[in-house]
Each structure stands twice: as structure tokens, then as C-alpha cells.
Write an enzyme that holds these catalytic residues in place. Structure first.
Site, PDB file in Angstrom:
ATOM      1  N   LYS A 186      -8.820   8.658   2.374  1.00 47.05           N
ATOM      2  CA  LYS A 186      -9.633   8.228   2.417  1.00 47.05           C
ATOM      3  C   LYS A 186      -9.465   7.107   3.301  1.00 47.05           C
ATOM      4  CE  LYS A 186     -14.276   8.627   1.844  1.00 47.05           C
ATOM      5  NZ  LYS A 186     -14.886   8.428   0.860  1.00 47.05           N
ATOM      6  N   HIS A 187     -10.027   6.669   3.845  1.00 46.44           N
ATOM      7  CA  HIS A 187     -10.006   5.567   4.697  1.00 46.44           C
ATOM      8  C   HIS A 187      -8.430   4.843   5.924  1.00 46.44           C
ATOM      9  CE1 HIS A 187     -14.340   5.400   4.895  1.00 46.44           C
ATOM     10  NE2 HIS A 187     -14.272   4.700   3.111  1.00 46.44           N
TER      11      HIS A 187
ATOM     12  N   HIS B  29       0.634  -0.152   7.984  1.00 42.99           N
ATOM     13  CA  HIS B  29      -0.695  -0.444   8.024  1.00 42.99           C
ATOM     14  C   HIS B  29      -0.627   0.064   9.849  1.00 42.99           C
ATOM     15  CE1 HIS B  29      -1.220  -4.370   5.770  1.00 42.99           C
ATOM     16  NE2 HIS B  29      -0.372  -4.352   5.679  1.00 42.99           N
TER      17      HIS B  29
ATOM     18  N   ASN C 123      -1.813  -4.863   0.088  1.00 39.55           N
ATOM     19  CA  ASN C 123      -0.549  -5.281  -0.963  1.00 39.55           C
ATOM     20  C   ASN C 123      -0.959  -3.852  -1.678  1.00 39.55           C
ATOM     21  OD1 ASN C 123       0.795  -7.584  -1.271  1.00 39.55           O
ATOM     22  ND2 ASN C 123      -0.776  -8.948  -2.052  1.00 39.55           N
TER      23      ASN C 123
END
Length: 375
Positions: free
Chosen positions: A63-64, A375, A225
């Protein structure tokens, strides 16, 4: 390949291009969007790596662009069997792996993207047909499963078949605000042998090592984090993307506590009259003492004493962190949720304080050789 739109609908022109001679997947049905593919490509790498590390079927509910849950095949928590009205003996290993991953944070998994390391069969497809989901990527599909999934949402449900033999390029690039970033691809696989060889405090058995490696692999595909709590081959709770690690530890701990509470037999019985998502929402309301969500059934909600006792009785939880623990407060916070083992990189000036606090609380600590995030 043209996409439906980019990151947001106001970015209407979007497409993908293979870096090499082919894409790492095939579209079997539906039309992908930009975020669909971010979820698909990251989640597929996660389950492929988790399956290789454990030797079991692995699944994730994404999700996301971060995992809501990760699991290998095994017994599905009974509360989710209740919600979907299915028995454990009806489930194939592929189906159980996915349901276990979805049971970790089932509210977050509403509208998820699914990744499964194995071949999706009819057992799994029938369950996926029931849940609210945006799409799936898997190693393959039986003819029956493909037919079921291709008919979901009147044929618009996104079904991708990954190429398990695909090898990504050695370098990867990203363009941001007119700047092209280039780096070595993070393709080094995580294994129990490579990551969990240095035990600083206590000891870790084989089951604990499996839970730790699952947690580390989940964090490898989660933004920093991040921390994760795992048990019995299931990454139950992930705290992702917070600016302080203690906030991640507390956030994931709250998710873990709620996961434990919604399995209480009394509130499962009270919620039995409801179906699907309504049943799940009522379980959460009863577990958390939410009067607005529970209505007149609030009288049957868990009490503060019951919630605290459940946490006090919880054991065998593994905790993983994508970076070093800067203070021993993370150890103390994790201890509230039954953590018996921690795996994390080191490098803090307070490492010794972290190790000492683990000894005080009877928690084993494994030093890992690298940091883990994406990321």
C-alpha cells in the site's frame, strides 16, 4: 506502454519503457497506472527475495509503495477467516500466505496491491475476488485463477505476471526536478547466513531467524525510518517513514497491539452477525473501546485491564530496524509488545547502552551488517 495517468490524475501523460530488451512483467488484464507499477515492481522483488530466503511461498499486501504486511504460508489468524467466511483447510499454501499478509494490518490493506512469489491457484483467486484490491503480480496463474481474476471488476482488475528469470541492470537511475541520479542497484540478496551471523546478546533459534530475515527483507522495500514486528513467519506490524525511530517503534507497536486485541474470542463472537469489512470495522471498535464505532455493543468491548493483560502475555515477537537504534528507549518500547529478539545495524555512540538494556530485559540482539530501506 502508455499508462492511465502519472503519479496524480492531473499528470495525464505517462508511459513506461524497458531499460533492456524487455519488461520484467506481462499485463494479463486491466490497465496499469504509475503508482500501480511502483507497488508491483517493489512488492514483487520483496516476495521473490523472501521466498528465496525462507524456502516458502511468500506474499505481501502493498500500500502506497510500502508493505502493510508480509508473510509466508501457514495458519491464518482466525479473525480473518471469520471475516471472509472460509476455513483453514480450504486454503492452499498460496492462499494462506496472502491472507496472512493481509491480516497484519487489514484496514490498511483495503485497496492493496498483492504480490505472491508462487503460482496463484483457484483457492487464492477465489479469496482475492472477495477483497477490495487494486491489482496483483505473481509468478504465474493456473487457467482457473486467471479466469477468475480477469473477471474481477468487470475485467478492469490489474493482473500482472512477473518474469522470475528477469535480471535487472546493475545500475539504476531516477530523475527528479531536472536532475538524473545514478547508483548501483541494491541487488545483493538478504539471507539468514549473510545478515544474522553476529549475535551480540543472548541466542536466536531457527524460527526466530526466519522471522528476523522476513522483517529485514520487508524493511528493504520500505521507506526509512522503519521498524517491523514479526512472529511465526508473519511481519505483523510496520512503522514506516517517521522522522524519529522511536516514533516508528511506537507506531508499529500500536498496530501490533491492535492485531492482538482484535483476535479476542468474545469480541469475535459479538461481531459474528456482521459481514466483510463491517465485521472487521466492528472488531476494531470493540478492541479499541471506540464507542462511536461500536454503538450499543460498546458494553462488550475489551476493557483496559484485558488489553493490558493480552500484551503482558505476548511473547516470541521479533523486532527489526532499518538503521541503528540511537537510544535504548527503542528497546524499552519494543519490550512492551513481547519482543524477545532484535536485529539491527549498529553504529550509534550508545550501542553499549542498547546492548545492556537488552540484557536487562532478556532480549537477544543480533548485529546486522548493513542498513535496509528504500526510497
Amino acid at each position: 506502454m502508455d499508462l492511465r495517468y502519472g503519479m496524480n490524475p492531473n499528470q495525464p501523460h505517462a508511459r513506461i519503457e524497458p531499460v533492456g530488451d524487455r519488461l520484467p512483467f506481462e499485463v494479463l488484464s486491466g490497465a496499469p497506472g504509475f503508482i500501480n507499477l511502483l507497488d508491483a515492481l517493489n512488492s514483487w522483488q520483496l516476495v521473490a527475495e523472501a521466498a528465496a530466503a525462507t524456502g516458502q511461498v511468500a506474499a505481501t499486501s502493498f500500500k502506497h509503495v510500502s508493505p502493510a504486511g508480509v508473510a509466508v504460508d501457514g495458519d491464518v489468524p482466525p479473525f480473518l477467516l471469520d471475516v471472509l467466511r472460509v476455513d483453514q483447510d480450504q486454503l492452499s499454501p498460496v492462499a494462506s500466505a496472502y491472507l496472512r499478509s493481509r491480516s497484519s494490518d487489514p484496514r490498511a490493506s483495503y485497496g492493496d496491491f498483492i504480490a505472491i512469489s508462487g503460482v496463484v491457484d483457484e483457492s487464492a483467486a477465489q479469496l482475492i475476488k472477495k477483497v477490495v484490491s487494486d491489482g496483483i503480480i505473481a509468478a504465474g496463474y493456473t487457467p482457473e485463477a486467471r479466469e477468475i481474476l480477469s473477471s474481477k471488476r468487470k475485467g478492469s482488475y490489474l493482473v500482472l505476471q512477473a518474469d522470475p528469470a528477469y535480471q535487472p541492470p546493475a545500475t539504476e537511475t531516477r530523475e527528479i526536478f531536472g536532475v538524473r541520479l545514478i547508483q548501483d542497484a541494491d541487488i545483493t540478496p538478504l539471507t539468514i547466513e549473510s545478515e544474522l551471523g553476529e549475535v551480540i546478546v543472548g541466542s536466536v533459534d531457527d524460527a526466530g531467524k526466519r522471522d528476523l530475515i522476513l522483517g529485514l527483507i520487508a524493511l528493504k522495500y520500505t521507506q526509512s525510518n522503519s521498524v517491523a514486528y514479526s512472529r511465526d513467519g508473519q511481519v505483523i506490524a510496520i512503522g514506516a517513514g517517521q522522522q524519529s525511530r522511536i516514533a516508528c517503534t511506537a507506531l508499529a507497536g500500536e498496530k501490533l497491539a491492535t492485531w492482538l486485541w482484535i483476535q479476542h474470542p468474545r469480541i469475535r463472537e459479538v461481531a459474528a452477525a456482521q459481514k466483510g469489512q463491517d465485521r472487521l470495522n466492528l472488531l476494531y471498535a470493540l478492541a479499541l473501546g471506540d464507542a462511536a464505532g461500536a454503538g450499543e455493543l460498546i458494553k462488550d468491548a475489551l476493557t483496559d485491564d484485558e488489553r493490558q493483560q493480552i500484551l503482558a502475555d505476548t511473547t516470541g515477537i521479533s523486532f527489526t530496524s532499518d538503521g541503528f537504534l540511537p537510544f535504548s528507549d527503542n528497546v524499552e518500547e519494543a519490550h512492551k509488545y513481547g519482543v524477545s529478539t532484535i536485529a539491527a545495524p549498529t553504529g550509534s555512540v550508545r550501542d553499549d547502552a542498547v546492548f545492556d538494556r537488552c540484557r536487562d530485559l532478556g532480549i537477544s540482539f543480533v548485529k546486522t551488517p548493513r542498513r535496509y530501506f528504500h526510497h
